[in-house]
Design a protein around this motif. Sequence first.
Motif, PDB file in Angstrom:
ATOM      1  N   HIS A   1       0.790  -1.233   0.000  1.00  0.00           N
ATOM      2  CA  HIS A   1       0.000   0.000   0.000  1.00  0.00           C
ATOM      3  C   HIS A   1       0.824   1.286   0.000  1.00  0.00           C
ATOM      4  O   HIS A   1       0.263   2.378  -0.071  1.00  0.00           O
ATOM      5  CB  HIS A   1      -0.919   0.026   1.227  1.00  0.00           C
ATOM      6  CG  HIS A   1      -1.805  -1.167   1.329  1.00  0.00           C
ATOM      7  ND1 HIS A   1      -2.917  -1.332   0.534  1.00  0.00           N
ATOM      8  CD2 HIS A   1      -1.727  -2.276   2.110  1.00  0.00           C
ATOM      9  CE1 HIS A   1      -3.496  -2.485   0.836  1.00  0.00           C
ATOM     10  NE2 HIS A   1      -2.794  -3.077   1.772  1.00  0.00           N
ATOM     11  N   GLY A   2       2.132   1.175   0.089  1.00  0.00           N
ATOM     12  CA  GLY A   2       2.989   2.359   0.206  1.00  0.00           C
ATOM     13  C   GLY A   2       2.956   3.279  -0.995  1.00  0.00           C
ATOM     14  O   GLY A   2       3.203   4.477  -0.860  1.00  0.00           O
ATOM     15  N   GLY A   3       2.648   2.747  -2.165  1.00  0.00           N
ATOM     16  CA  GLY A   3       2.604   3.578  -3.355  1.00  0.00           C
ATOM     17  C   GLY A   3       1.633   4.742  -3.233  1.00  0.00           C
ATOM     18  O   GLY A   3       1.860   5.814  -3.800  1.00  0.00           O
TER      19      GLY A   3
ATOM     20  N   LEU B   1       5.846   5.792  -1.048  1.00  0.00           N
ATOM     21  CA  LEU B   1       6.890   5.046  -0.338  1.00  0.00           C
ATOM     22  C   LEU B   1       7.011   3.686  -1.007  1.00  0.00           C
ATOM     23  O   LEU B   1       6.030   2.949  -1.101  1.00  0.00           O
ATOM     24  CB  LEU B   1       6.527   4.882   1.141  1.00  0.00           C
ATOM     25  CG  LEU B   1       6.534   6.171   1.954  1.00  0.00           C
ATOM     26  CD1 LEU B   1       5.830   5.955   3.291  1.00  0.00           C
ATOM     27  CD2 LEU B   1       7.952   6.667   2.167  1.00  0.00           C
ATOM     28  N   TYR B   2       8.222   3.354  -1.459  1.00  0.00           N
ATOM     29  CA  TYR B   2       8.422   2.144  -2.247  1.00  0.00           C
ATOM     30  C   TYR B   2       9.586   1.314  -1.720  1.00  0.00           C
ATOM     31  O   TYR B   2      10.634   1.860  -1.372  1.00  0.00           O
ATOM     32  CB  TYR B   2       8.720   2.506  -3.705  1.00  0.00           C
ATOM     33  CG  TYR B   2       7.643   3.341  -4.344  1.00  0.00           C
ATOM     34  CD1 TYR B   2       6.492   2.755  -4.855  1.00  0.00           C
ATOM     35  CD2 TYR B   2       7.766   4.723  -4.411  1.00  0.00           C
ATOM     36  CE1 TYR B   2       5.497   3.512  -5.444  1.00  0.00           C
ATOM     37  CE2 TYR B   2       6.767   5.496  -5.001  1.00  0.00           C
ATOM     38  CZ  TYR B   2       5.640   4.892  -5.512  1.00  0.00           C
ATOM     39  OH  TYR B   2       4.654   5.647  -6.086  1.00  0.00           O
ATOM     40  N   ARG B   3       9.404   0.010  -1.741  1.00  0.00           N
ATOM     41  CA  ARG B   3      10.515  -0.903  -1.496  1.00  0.00           C
ATOM     42  C   ARG B   3      11.345  -0.908  -2.776  1.00  0.00           C
ATOM     43  O   ARG B   3      10.811  -1.116  -3.862  1.00  0.00           O
ATOM     44  CB  ARG B   3      10.000  -2.302  -1.181  1.00  0.00           C
ATOM     45  CG  ARG B   3      11.119  -3.282  -0.910  1.00  0.00           C
ATOM     46  CD  ARG B   3      10.584  -4.629  -0.506  1.00  0.00           C
ATOM     47  NE  ARG B   3      11.661  -5.609  -0.551  1.00  0.00           N
ATOM     48  CZ  ARG B   3      11.466  -6.896  -0.624  1.00  0.00           C
ATOM     49  NH1 ARG B   3      10.246  -7.386  -0.645  1.00  0.00           N
ATOM     50  NH2 ARG B   3      12.498  -7.710  -0.670  1.00  0.00           N
TER      51      ARG B   3
ATOM     52  N   GLU C   1       7.940  11.402  -7.288  1.00  0.00           N
ATOM     53  CA  GLU C   1       7.779  11.366  -8.742  1.00  0.00           C
ATOM     54  C   GLU C   1       7.216  10.049  -9.248  1.00  0.00           C
ATOM     55  O   GLU C   1       6.868   9.938 -10.419  1.00  0.00           O
ATOM     56  CB  GLU C   1       9.129  11.664  -9.420  1.00  0.00           C
ATOM     57  CG  GLU C   1      10.196  10.603  -9.210  1.00  0.00           C
ATOM     58  CD  GLU C   1      10.896  10.600  -7.839  1.00  0.00           C
ATOM     59  OE1 GLU C   1      11.724   9.703  -7.637  1.00  0.00           O
ATOM     60  OE2 GLU C   1      10.612  11.463  -6.984  1.00  0.00           O
ATOM     61  N   GLY C   2       7.112   9.050  -8.381  1.00  0.00           N
ATOM     62  CA  GLY C   2       6.536   7.762  -8.784  1.00  0.00           C
ATOM     63  C   GLY C   2       7.458   6.598  -8.504  1.00  0.00           C
ATOM     64  O   GLY C   2       8.583   6.772  -8.035  1.00  0.00           O
ATOM     65  N   ARG C   3       6.964   5.407  -8.782  1.00  0.00           N
ATOM     66  CA  ARG C   3       7.681   4.169  -8.462  1.00  0.00           C
ATOM     67  C   ARG C   3       9.026   4.092  -9.193  1.00  0.00           C
ATOM     68  O   ARG C   3       9.073   4.170 -10.412  1.00  0.00           O
ATOM     69  CB  ARG C   3       6.830   2.959  -8.851  1.00  0.00           C
ATOM     70  CG  ARG C   3       7.478   1.625  -8.493  1.00  0.00           C
ATOM     71  CD  ARG C   3       6.596   0.433  -8.825  1.00  0.00           C
ATOM     72  NE  ARG C   3       5.351   0.439  -8.086  1.00  0.00           N
ATOM     73  CZ  ARG C   3       5.210   0.033  -6.816  1.00  0.00           C
ATOM     74  NH1 ARG C   3       6.242  -0.414  -6.153  1.00  0.00           N
ATOM     75  NH2 ARG C   3       4.037   0.077  -6.231  1.00  0.00           N
TER      76      ARG C   3
END
Length: 167
Positions: free
Chosen positions: A127-129, A133-135, A149-151
């Motif tokens: 759900h971080g997107g 917030l991304y792994r 700015e995105g994944r």
Amino acid sequence: MVTRLLAFALWPVAVVVRPGRGQHLACQWALAIRFPAEDLTGLSAGTRAAFAAARATALWRDGVLLGLTSGHRDAGEQERLFAAEVRRAGSAAAARRRTLPPGESWHVRGRAVDVRPREGARWLEAHGGRHRLYRVYDNEWWHFEHHPEGRPPRLPHPGSCLADAES
């Protein structure tokens, strides 16, 4: 469960203190009691806000705790971590599979968080997107970066570059 109950108990007071943001504030208070050693100091304003929003959503919506193990590190601390990993791994190249020098670390920029417990990390990966917030590394389930700015591309480990990931 206790932390969620504590947030519910604190909610009426939080609504008075911060109308319209009571749920968020109650969550932050409850999590501060649950994880008293956490330090969000040094995180960029965007990263701090994104992490606070994500953990409030995780707790209120899904009952999942999302704690902070490590956030901002100054360059000296990051250099000590990298040097220790070089000694342990035997070379700078091998060390880069687990940590980066200060000039490349998003922790030094205040845009990376290491989270706990594993259930919280799983929630954040799913759900971080929504909070940007991304792994970013396959070998670090705990490490997330704030990318407004995105994944970003997913990489095998911290020392890999985009070309390595695409091959």
